[in-house]
Design a protein around this motif. Sequence first.
Motif, PDB file in Angstrom:
ATOM      1  N   LEU A 155       4.152  10.071   3.996  1.00  0.00           N
ATOM      2  CA  LEU A 155       3.597   8.769   3.637  1.00  0.00           C
ATOM      3  C   LEU A 155       2.674   8.809   2.419  1.00  0.00           C
ATOM      4  N   PRO A 156       1.822   9.824   2.258  1.00  0.00           N
ATOM      5  CA  PRO A 156       0.994   9.852   1.040  1.00  0.00           C
ATOM      6  C   PRO A 156       1.820   9.914  -0.249  1.00  0.00           C
ATOM      7  N   GLN A 157       2.897  10.675  -0.260  1.00  0.00           N
ATOM      8  CA  GLN A 157       3.756  10.752  -1.445  1.00  0.00           C
ATOM      9  C   GLN A 157       4.469   9.426  -1.687  1.00  0.00           C
ATOM     10  N   ILE A 158       4.898   8.784  -0.614  1.00  0.00           N
ATOM     11  CA  ILE A 158       5.552   7.484  -0.742  1.00  0.00           C
ATOM     12  C   ILE A 158       4.575   6.477  -1.325  1.00  0.00           C
ATOM     13  N   ARG A 159       3.375   6.442  -0.788  1.00  0.00           N
ATOM     14  CA  ARG A 159       2.358   5.501  -1.283  1.00  0.00           C
ATOM     15  C   ARG A 159       2.027   5.756  -2.753  1.00  0.00           C
ATOM     16  N   GLU A 160       1.971   7.008  -3.143  1.00  0.00           N
ATOM     17  CA  GLU A 160       1.702   7.349  -4.544  1.00  0.00           C
ATOM     18  C   GLU A 160       2.814   6.834  -5.457  1.00  0.00           C
ATOM     19  N   LEU A 161       4.064   7.019  -5.044  1.00  0.00           N
ATOM     20  CA  LEU A 161       5.191   6.512  -5.835  1.00  0.00           C
ATOM     21  C   LEU A 161       5.179   4.985  -5.890  1.00  0.00           C
ATOM     22  N   LEU A 162       4.892   4.348  -4.764  1.00  0.00           N
ATOM     23  CA  LEU A 162       4.844   2.883  -4.743  1.00  0.00           C
ATOM     24  C   LEU A 162       3.720   2.362  -5.636  1.00  0.00           C
ATOM     25  N   GLN A 163       2.613   3.053  -5.642  1.00  0.00           N
ATOM     26  CA  GLN A 163       1.476   2.648  -6.483  1.00  0.00           C
ATOM     27  C   GLN A 163       1.883   2.610  -7.956  1.00  0.00           C
ATOM     28  N   LYS A 164       2.702   3.542  -8.380  1.00  0.00           N
ATOM     29  CA  LYS A 164       3.152   3.587  -9.774  1.00  0.00           C
ATOM     30  C   LYS A 164       4.041   2.398 -10.132  1.00  0.00           C
ATOM     31  N   HIS A 165       4.694   1.813  -9.134  1.00  0.00           N
ATOM     32  CA  HIS A 165       5.646   0.719  -9.373  1.00  0.00           C
ATOM     33  C   HIS A 165       5.121  -0.634  -8.901  1.00  0.00           C
ATOM     34  N   ARG A 166       3.865  -0.710  -8.521  1.00  0.00           N
ATOM     35  CA  ARG A 166       3.334  -1.917  -7.881  1.00  0.00           C
ATOM     36  C   ARG A 166       3.410  -3.164  -8.752  1.00  0.00           C
ATOM     37  N   HIS A 167       3.427  -3.014 -10.071  1.00  0.00           N
ATOM     38  CA  HIS A 167       3.485  -4.180 -10.956  1.00  0.00           C
ATOM     39  C   HIS A 167       4.915  -4.577 -11.325  1.00  0.00           C
ATOM     40  N   GLN A 168       5.863  -3.689 -11.120  1.00  0.00           N
ATOM     41  CA  GLN A 168       7.251  -3.978 -11.498  1.00  0.00           C
ATOM     42  C   GLN A 168       8.153  -4.306 -10.318  1.00  0.00           C
ATOM     43  N   LYS A 169       7.747  -3.979  -9.122  1.00  0.00           N
ATOM     44  CA  LYS A 169       8.595  -4.145  -7.943  1.00  0.00           C
ATOM     45  C   LYS A 169       7.914  -5.049  -6.924  1.00  0.00           C
ATOM     46  N   ASP A 170       8.734  -5.726  -6.142  1.00  0.00           N
ATOM     47  CA  ASP A 170       8.233  -6.487  -5.012  1.00  0.00           C
ATOM     48  C   ASP A 170       8.167  -5.504  -3.842  1.00  0.00           C
ATOM     49  N   ILE A 171       6.973  -5.182  -3.387  1.00  0.00           N
ATOM     50  CA  ILE A 171       6.774  -4.184  -2.334  1.00  0.00           C
ATOM     51  C   ILE A 171       6.211  -4.877  -1.105  1.00  0.00           C
ATOM     52  N   ILE A 172       6.955  -4.788  -0.008  1.00  0.00           N
ATOM     53  CA  ILE A 172       6.556  -5.397   1.250  1.00  0.00           C
ATOM     54  C   ILE A 172       6.369  -4.273   2.264  1.00  0.00           C
ATOM     55  N   ILE A 173       5.205  -4.242   2.893  1.00  0.00           N
ATOM     56  CA  ILE A 173       4.892  -3.203   3.871  1.00  0.00           C
ATOM     57  C   ILE A 173       4.778  -3.845   5.249  1.00  0.00           C
ATOM     58  N   PHE A 174       5.556  -3.323   6.182  1.00  0.00           N
ATOM     59  CA  PHE A 174       5.518  -3.797   7.561  1.00  0.00           C
ATOM     60  C   PHE A 174       4.740  -2.802   8.413  1.00  0.00           C
ATOM     61  N   LYS A 175       3.822  -3.320   9.208  1.00  0.00           N
ATOM     62  CA  LYS A 175       3.057  -2.493  10.144  1.00  0.00           C
ATOM     63  C   LYS A 175       3.612  -2.599  11.562  1.00  0.00           C
ATOM     64  N   SER A 176       4.605  -3.472  11.747  1.00  0.00           N
ATOM     65  CA  SER A 176       5.241  -3.619  13.054  1.00  0.00           C
ATOM     66  C   SER A 176       6.652  -4.174  12.850  1.00  0.00           C
ATOM     67  N   ARG A 177       7.484  -4.011  13.866  1.00  0.00           N
ATOM     68  CA  ARG A 177       8.831  -4.583  13.810  1.00  0.00           C
ATOM     69  C   ARG A 177       8.758  -6.098  13.876  1.00  0.00           C
ATOM     70  N   LYS A 178       7.745  -6.605  14.556  1.00  0.00           N
ATOM     71  CA  LYS A 178       7.564  -8.053  14.643  1.00  0.00           C
ATOM     72  C   LYS A 178       7.313  -8.643  13.254  1.00  0.00           C
ATOM     73  N   GLU A 179       6.523  -7.956  12.423  1.00  0.00           N
ATOM     74  CA  GLU A 179       6.310  -8.416  11.044  1.00  0.00           C
ATOM     75  C   GLU A 179       7.622  -8.464  10.277  1.00  0.00           C
TER      76      GLU A 179
END
Length: 169
Positions: free
Chosen positions: A130-154
């Motif tokens: 997860l830390p590596q994933i978050r680091e990669l997502l951080q680099k793309h946060r302005h160019q990509k639509d990033i949606i994070i789910f904390k539950s299946r209900k979300e």
Amino acid sequence: MLRVIVIGSPGAGKSTFARKLRNAAGLPLYYLDMIWHRPDQTSLTPKQFDLRLHEILMKDRWIIDGNYLRTLAVRLQECDTVFLFDLPPTICLAGARARIGKKREDLPWIESETDRDFEQSILDFPRNQLPQIRELLQKHRHQKDIIIFKSRKEADSYLTVTFPIPQRF
């Protein structure tokens, strides 16, 4: 939303969400597990896998389901939308155990059991991947639509709001 990746721990509900998204959005769905694994439970070489992945990435529209951290940077470059399932490891472990013995379209065989190494990888996911994933997502946060789910209900709520079922009269 034309090029989508669905990532997160095994057992989080990625494939179930990806199927629902495919049905709602009409995008073709590709499972990385179906590319990597052969029905005899052997795997492609990394080079073979990368070639198959590249063929998919060159298409105009897709959903790619699967974590496969080694290729995440390449998929992030090509996608426009990311769905990250960030669920507690205990929920993911229960999800992985619940699919034992069930035929699935995202794996070329029926799992008969989970092994200790696989279960430990799920429990270690928040610390090891997860830390590596978050680091990669951080680099793309302005160019990509990033949606994070904390539950299946979300995740289910997202689909309901984004793709409402039309009322019939």
